[in-house]
Scaffold this active site. Sequence first.
Site, PDB file in Angstrom:
ATOM      1  CG  ASP A  75     -14.352 -35.024 -14.386  1.00 23.46           C
ATOM      2  OD1 ASP A  75     -13.260 -35.621 -14.472  1.00 23.46           O
ATOM      3  OD2 ASP A  75     -15.216 -35.065 -15.285  1.00 23.46           O
ATOM      4  CG  HIS A  79     -11.244 -37.882 -16.244  1.00 25.46           C
ATOM      5  ND1 HIS A  79     -12.345 -38.023 -15.440  1.00 25.46           N
ATOM      6  CD2 HIS A  79     -10.831 -39.137 -16.566  1.00 25.46           C
ATOM      7  CE1 HIS A  79     -12.600 -39.326 -15.298  1.00 25.46           C
ATOM      8  NE2 HIS A  79     -11.698 -40.023 -15.963  1.00 25.46           N
ATOM      9  CB  SER A 109     -18.529 -33.663 -15.640  1.00 24.04           C
ATOM     10  OG  SER A 109     -17.729 -34.328 -14.695  1.00 24.04           O
TER      11      SER A 109
HETATM   12 CO1  B1M Z   1     -11.675 -42.225 -16.123  1.00 22.42          CO
HETATM   13  N1  B1M Z   1     -13.422 -42.429 -16.981  1.00 22.42           N
HETATM   14  N2  B1M Z   1     -12.476 -42.525 -14.402  1.00 22.42           N
HETATM   15  N3  B1M Z   1      -9.863 -42.085 -15.487  1.00 22.42           N
HETATM   16  N4  B1M Z   1     -11.066 -42.236 -17.959  1.00 22.42           N
HETATM   17  C1  B1M Z   1     -13.462 -42.161 -18.481  1.00 22.42           C
HETATM   18  C2  B1M Z   1     -13.871 -40.718 -18.767  1.00 22.42           C
HETATM   19  C3  B1M Z   1     -14.581 -43.204 -18.938  1.00 22.42           C
HETATM   20  C4  B1M Z   1     -15.362 -42.799 -20.199  1.00 22.42           C
HETATM   21  C5  B1M Z   1     -13.915 -44.584 -19.123  1.00 22.42           C
HETATM   22  C6  B1M Z   1     -14.876 -45.681 -19.551  1.00 22.42           C
HETATM   23  O1  B1M Z   1     -15.652 -46.140 -18.752  1.00 22.42           O
HETATM   24  N5  B1M Z   1     -14.820 -46.105 -20.797  1.00 22.42           N
HETATM   25  C7  B1M Z   1     -15.484 -43.282 -17.652  1.00 22.42           C
HETATM   26  C8  B1M Z   1     -16.651 -42.271 -17.559  1.00 22.42           C
HETATM   27  C9  B1M Z   1     -17.995 -42.937 -17.710  1.00 22.42           C
HETATM   28  C10 B1M Z   1     -19.143 -42.025 -17.421  1.00 22.42           C
HETATM   29  O2  B1M Z   1     -19.102 -40.994 -16.839  1.00 22.42           O
HETATM   30  N6  B1M Z   1     -20.279 -42.501 -17.865  1.00 22.42           N
HETATM   31  C11 B1M Z   1     -14.466 -43.039 -16.556  1.00 22.42           C
HETATM   32  C12 B1M Z   1     -14.645 -43.401 -15.193  1.00 22.42           C
HETATM   33  C13 B1M Z   1     -15.886 -44.194 -14.884  1.00 22.42           C
HETATM   34  C14 B1M Z   1     -13.710 -43.065 -14.185  1.00 22.42           C
HETATM   35  C15 B1M Z   1     -13.852 -43.316 -12.664  1.00 22.42           C
HETATM   36  C16 B1M Z   1     -15.239 -43.028 -12.074  1.00 22.42           C
HETATM   37  C17 B1M Z   1     -13.418 -44.757 -12.394  1.00 22.42           C
HETATM   38  C18 B1M Z   1     -13.554 -45.210 -10.955  1.00 22.42           C
HETATM   39  O3  B1M Z   1     -13.035 -44.598 -10.052  1.00 22.42           O
HETATM   40  N7  B1M Z   1     -14.276 -46.275 -10.802  1.00 22.42           N
HETATM   41  C19 B1M Z   1     -12.783 -42.360 -12.117  1.00 22.42           C
HETATM   42  C20 B1M Z   1     -13.368 -40.944 -11.935  1.00 22.42           C
HETATM   43  C21 B1M Z   1     -12.817 -40.204 -10.807  1.00 22.42           C
HETATM   44  C22 B1M Z   1     -13.359 -38.780 -10.786  1.00 22.42           C
HETATM   45  O4  B1M Z   1     -13.236 -38.053 -11.740  1.00 22.42           O
HETATM   46  N8  B1M Z   1     -13.997 -38.442  -9.695  1.00 22.42           N
HETATM   47  C23 B1M Z   1     -11.823 -42.300 -13.261  1.00 22.42           C
HETATM   48  C24 B1M Z   1     -10.458 -42.080 -13.104  1.00 22.42           C
HETATM   49  C25 B1M Z   1      -9.544 -42.065 -14.149  1.00 22.42           C
HETATM   50  C26 B1M Z   1      -8.026 -42.026 -13.961  1.00 22.42           C
HETATM   51  C27 B1M Z   1      -7.584 -41.208 -12.742  1.00 22.42           C
HETATM   52  C28 B1M Z   1      -7.517 -43.439 -13.807  1.00 22.42           C
HETATM   53  C29 B1M Z   1      -7.567 -41.476 -15.352  1.00 22.42           C
HETATM   54  C30 B1M Z   1      -7.460 -39.931 -15.418  1.00 22.42           C
HETATM   55  C31 B1M Z   1      -6.081 -39.408 -15.177  1.00 22.42           C
HETATM   56  C32 B1M Z   1      -5.994 -37.928 -15.468  1.00 22.42           C
HETATM   57  O5  B1M Z   1      -6.686 -37.336 -16.243  1.00 22.42           O
HETATM   58  N9  B1M Z   1      -5.065 -37.309 -14.787  1.00 22.42           N
HETATM   59  C33 B1M Z   1      -8.747 -41.884 -16.233  1.00 22.42           C
HETATM   60  C34 B1M Z   1      -8.677 -41.956 -17.652  1.00 22.42           C
HETATM   61  C35 B1M Z   1      -7.317 -41.823 -18.260  1.00 22.42           C
HETATM   62  C36 B1M Z   1      -9.831 -42.151 -18.461  1.00 22.42           C
HETATM   63  C37 B1M Z   1      -9.922 -42.374 -20.000  1.00 22.42           C
HETATM   64  C38 B1M Z   1      -9.513 -43.820 -20.251  1.00 22.42           C
HETATM   65  C39 B1M Z   1      -9.103 -41.459 -20.870  1.00 22.42           C
HETATM   66  C40 B1M Z   1      -9.317 -39.955 -20.656  1.00 22.42           C
HETATM   67  C41 B1M Z   1      -8.272 -39.136 -21.384  1.00 22.42           C
HETATM   68  O6  B1M Z   1      -7.337 -38.644 -20.789  1.00 22.42           O
HETATM   69  N10 B1M Z   1      -8.413 -39.025 -22.709  1.00 22.42           N
HETATM   70  C42 B1M Z   1     -11.463 -42.098 -20.242  1.00 22.42           C
HETATM   71  C43 B1M Z   1     -12.011 -42.767 -21.475  1.00 22.42           C
HETATM   72  C44 B1M Z   1     -12.582 -41.782 -22.487  1.00 22.42           C
HETATM   73  O7  B1M Z   1     -12.459 -40.590 -22.408  1.00 22.42           O
HETATM   74  N11 B1M Z   1     -13.307 -42.286 -23.434  1.00 22.42           N
HETATM   75  C45 B1M Z   1     -12.042 -42.293 -18.901  1.00 22.42           C
HETATM   76  C46 B1M Z   1      -7.488 -38.283 -23.543  1.00 22.42           C
HETATM   77  C47 B1M Z   1      -7.836 -36.787 -23.520  1.00 22.42           C
HETATM   78  C48 B1M Z   1      -6.889 -35.995 -24.390  1.00 22.42           C
HETATM   79  O8  B1M Z   1      -9.152 -36.657 -24.028  1.00 22.42           O
HETATM   80  O9  B1M Z   1     -10.006 -35.476 -21.957  1.00 22.42           O
HETATM   81  O10 B1M Z   1     -11.591 -36.174 -23.817  1.00 22.42           O
HETATM   82  P1  B1M Z   1     -10.269 -35.702 -23.392  1.00 22.42           P
HETATM   83  O11 B1M Z   1      -9.964 -34.299 -24.067  1.00 22.42           O
HETATM   84  C49 B1M Z   1     -10.169 -34.034 -25.448  1.00 22.42           C
HETATM   85  C50 B1M Z   1     -11.545 -33.462 -25.780  1.00 22.42           C
HETATM   86  O12 B1M Z   1     -12.573 -33.989 -24.972  1.00 22.42           O
HETATM   87  C51 B1M Z   1     -11.346 -31.977 -25.669  1.00 22.42           C
HETATM   88  O13 B1M Z   1      -9.994 -31.790 -26.070  1.00 22.42           O
HETATM   89  C52 B1M Z   1      -9.208 -32.950 -25.813  1.00 22.42           C
HETATM   90  C53 B1M Z   1      -8.468 -33.394 -27.058  1.00 22.42           C
HETATM   91  O14 B1M Z   1      -8.081 -32.397 -27.898  1.00 22.42           O
HETATM   92  N12 B1M Z   1     -11.527 -31.273 -24.413  1.00 22.42           N
HETATM   93  C54 B1M Z   1     -11.752 -29.930 -24.386  1.00 22.42           C
HETATM   94  C55 B1M Z   1     -11.491 -31.712 -23.140  1.00 22.42           C
HETATM   95  N13 B1M Z   1     -11.708 -30.698 -22.290  1.00 22.42           N
HETATM   96  C56 B1M Z   1     -11.860 -29.592 -23.020  1.00 22.42           C
HETATM   97  C57 B1M Z   1     -12.120 -28.274 -22.644  1.00 22.42           C
HETATM   98  C58 B1M Z   1     -12.251 -27.325 -23.652  1.00 22.42           C
HETATM   99  C59 B1M Z   1     -12.119 -27.666 -24.982  1.00 22.42           C
HETATM  100  C60 B1M Z   1     -11.882 -28.980 -25.377  1.00 22.42           C
HETATM  101  O15 B1M Z   1     -12.492 -26.032 -23.389  1.00 22.42           O
HETATM  102  C61 B1M Z   1     -12.726 -25.616 -22.087  1.00 22.42           C
END
Ligand code: B1M
Length: 217
Positions: free
Chosen positions: A100, A102, A153
């Site tokens: 992963d 992200h 993940s």
């Molecule tokens: Co990707 N991605 N992505 N992506 N991406 C998602 C997660 C997805 C839901 C988008 C969608 O389809 N709507 C989807 C997953 C679907 C699934 O698994 N069923 C997805 C996909 C499919 C993919 C790829 C597979 C796409 C592809 O290649 N075809 C690929 C994966 C590659 C891989 O990981 N092997 C991929 C790639 C990418 C980018 C590189 C383009 C980019 C990431 C860049 C980066 O992080 N450096 C990206 C992005 C930006 C997203 C979305 C649009 C936004 C994520 C984000 O940064 N959110 C995302 C959509 C979504 O999440 N709904 C998506 C903002 C961030 C602040 O939130 O990380 O959730 P988040 O963190 C929150 C809480 O979750 C929590 O605190 C934070 C806020 O306070 N939290 C914790 C997180 N970790 C924590 C740990 C803790 C405590 C709290 O303690 C340990």
Amino acid sequence: LPLDERLARRIIDGEMKGLHDDLDAALAEGWKALDIVNDQLLAGMKVVGERFGAGEMQLPFVLTSAETMKTAVAHLEPHMEKVEEGGGKGTIVLGTVRGDVHDIGKNLVDIILTNNGYTVINIGIKQPVSAFIEAAQEHRADVIGMSGLLVKSTVVMKENLEELNTRGLAEKYPVLLGGAALTRVYVEDDLDEVYDGQVRYARDAFEGLRLMEPLVR
Ligand code: B1M
């Protein structure tokens, strides 16, 4: 557009030109740096996720949005409130799990915990469980924190907990889990059942912060 909508729009469009000026203007208005992240920037990221999920946005544009988000957070970080510095409250090893990439959420967790007195050993993305364990042992961590956004993940996290059990480390390391694909029920019912130690779910970085104190013994 008004400033708040413009900031969200910048994330959606991945528009970096003039980003710093808009962020400075928001700070000058008296908005708190963390509120800008939570209210404006994450609102934009939510739209990006929805559009990407619906097939309305292509991956390179998502990447540009993510880079814009990271640039904005880096610009705001020096303005974030530091409640306590020095890392005396305890140590967490924090990483994104195997497979992963992200890391925006993980890095926000790092900032919030660091600014509130914890030492964060941020081991980066795509980390195998062995890397979490080695870093935890090397830095005498109190907690292991795993982030992951992909549905797969959540399975990796389960395997990681099983590995900690097998190595007899579950009692030693409480685990904090976060990321968009997890649910509270999955962590607190299913994974709690699996893990021989404590495992907790954090919906966001602030819940992560609240959970640290009871987890650090
Ligand atoms: Co990707 N991605 N992505 N992506 N991406 C998602 C997660 C997805 C839901 C988008 C969608 O389809 N709507 C989807 C997953 C679907 C699934 O698994 N069923 C997805 C996909 C499919 C993919 C790829 C597979 C796409 C592809 O290649 N075809 C690929 C994966 C590659 C891989 O990981 N092997 C991929 C790639 C990418 C980018 C590189 C383009 C980019 C990431 C860049 C980066 O992080 N450096 C990206 C992005 C930006 C997203 C979305 C649009 C936004 C994520 C984000 O940064 N959110 C995302 C959509 C979504 O999440 N709904 C998506 C903002 C961030 C602040 O939130 O990380 O959730 P988040 O963190 C929150 C809480 O979750 C929590 O605190 C934070 C806020 O306070 N939290 C914790 C997180 N970790 C924590 C740990 C803790 C405590 C709290 O303690 C340990």
